[in-house]
Design an enzyme around this catalytic site. Structure first.
Site, mmCIF file in Angstrom:
data_model
loop_
_atom_site.group_PDB
_atom_site.id
_atom_site.type_symbol
_atom_site.label_atom_id
_atom_site.label_comp_id
_atom_site.label_asym_id
_atom_site.label_seq_id
_atom_site.Cartn_x
_atom_site.Cartn_y
_atom_site.Cartn_z
ATOM 1 N N HIS A 121 0.857 -1.186 0.000
ATOM 2 C CA HIS A 121 0.000 0.000 0.000
ATOM 3 C C HIS A 121 0.893 1.236 0.000
ATOM 4 O O HIS A 121 1.713 1.420 0.889
ATOM 5 C CB HIS A 121 -0.924 0.022 1.223
ATOM 6 C CG HIS A 121 -1.859 1.194 1.231
ATOM 7 N ND1 HIS A 121 -3.110 1.160 0.641
ATOM 8 C CD2 HIS A 121 -1.723 2.452 1.732
ATOM 9 C CE1 HIS A 121 -3.704 2.325 0.784
ATOM 10 N NE2 HIS A 121 -2.884 3.123 1.441
ATOM 11 N N CYS A 122 0.738 2.075 -1.024
ATOM 12 C CA CYS A 122 1.553 3.280 -1.167
ATOM 13 C C CYS A 122 0.819 4.455 -0.535
ATOM 14 O O CYS A 122 -0.266 4.839 -0.993
ATOM 15 C CB CYS A 122 1.835 3.556 -2.646
ATOM 16 S SG CYS A 122 2.772 5.070 -2.943
ATOM 17 N N PHE A 123 1.389 5.025 0.503
ATOM 18 C CA PHE A 123 0.741 6.133 1.189
ATOM 19 C C PHE A 123 0.813 7.426 0.377
ATOM 20 O O PHE A 123 -0.052 8.292 0.509
ATOM 21 C CB PHE A 123 1.382 6.348 2.566
ATOM 22 C CG PHE A 123 1.048 5.267 3.547
ATOM 23 C CD1 PHE A 123 -0.153 5.282 4.231
ATOM 24 C CD2 PHE A 123 1.932 4.215 3.787
ATOM 25 C CE1 PHE A 123 -0.476 4.287 5.137
ATOM 26 C CE2 PHE A 123 1.617 3.215 4.679
ATOM 27 C CZ PHE A 123 0.412 3.253 5.363
#
Length: 274
Positions: A121-123
């Site tokens: 998951h890329c913030f």
């Protein structure tokens, strides 16, 4: 969980602010300062060449950033056969992995969905990276690192001309920040010049981070793995590295390298991993 959700909102806003500041500095500060050189012809002046390069890198970085957000991984929670009595909530801790489920699937708490070929998951995009947006994510990291390097070089040229200093010595850049801080508090350095110097180190950090992340992702793709599979110790079926690359980048990989487009050929196949 509350901290992660807050980070999922703050990180994209932080990236967009940095991008806006970089664009303003390049267009209104660095590039105009290059026009002051009377020894170059207007057509092939460093200002025009640098401006065209910066716009090309920025357009690709921003375009792939938008595509990463738009091409969200599919929510497979309704399609997966999780087994009798199984619920999506069973995927929260990542411990449940029914034999009837697709390989590489994972339930993301922030996105609240099960995605295939989940990587992480890329913030900074507020989105999961999976089968549909992996290629655009790699291109985003690549062009972001190149744009930061371009801004770093232009900023150093601007500081060199403004402060009449030379970066021929490699240690000059390392000692620039402490010397600048002392000069700033003594009143010998303007706030705008100090801000540019701080941005130099920020561009260096972001550029190195994006370049390292891009290289790491490419190595995983060559091996046919995702970060999630490596973290969970999942064994994948060995395949030629060319097939792994083509699965992500497609046959028309050169087009995606030049302009930000969605790779419709890079759909991952739903198959069991042995």
């Amino acid at each position: 969980m509350l901290v992660l959700r807050l980070l999922n909102v703050v990180a994209p806003a932080y990236f967009l602010c940095i991008s806006l500041v970089t664009f303003v500095l390049q267009i209104f500060v660095f590039i105009p300062s290059m026009f002051r050189d009377p020894s170059t012809t207007p057509l092939f002046s460093p200002a025009l060449l640098h401006g065209a390069l910066f716009l090309f890198l920025s357009a690709n970085a921003l375009g792939n950033y938008v595509l990463v957000i738009q091409n969200s991984p599919e929510d497979l929670g309704k399609d997966l056969n999780l087994g009798k009595g199984a619920e999506v909530a069973d995927w929260l801790d990542g411990s449940r992995s029914p034999g009837s489920a697709l390989p590489g699937t994972h339930f993301c708490r922030l996105c609240a969905r099960v995605t295939q070929r989940h990587d992480h998951h890329c913030f900074f995009t507020g989105n999961c990276i999976g089968s549909r947006n992996m290629r655009n994510f790699i291109m985003f990291c690549l062009y972001t690192s190149l744009a930061c390097l371009d801004s770093l070089v232009a900023g150093m040229a601007y500081i060199s001309a403004t402060l009449s200093m030379s970066f021929a010595d490699p240690l000059a850049f390392l000692t620039l920040l402490p010397h600048s801080i002392s000069q700033f508090f003594s009143g010998a350095l303007l706030s705008s010049e100090m801000f540019v110097i701080l941005m130099l180190y920020l561009w260096l950090g972001i550029g190195l981070a994006c370049a390292g992340f891009c290289c790491h992702q490419l190595l995983l793709i060559l091996r046919g793995q995702t970060r999630y599979q490596v973290r969970k110790g999942v064994v994948v079926r060995a395949r030629p590295w060319r097939e792994n690359l083509q699965e992500v980048f497609g046959k028309k990989w050169l087009l995606g390298l030049l302009i930000p487009v969605q790779n419709v050929e890079s759909s991952y196949r739903r198959q069991k991993e042995k």
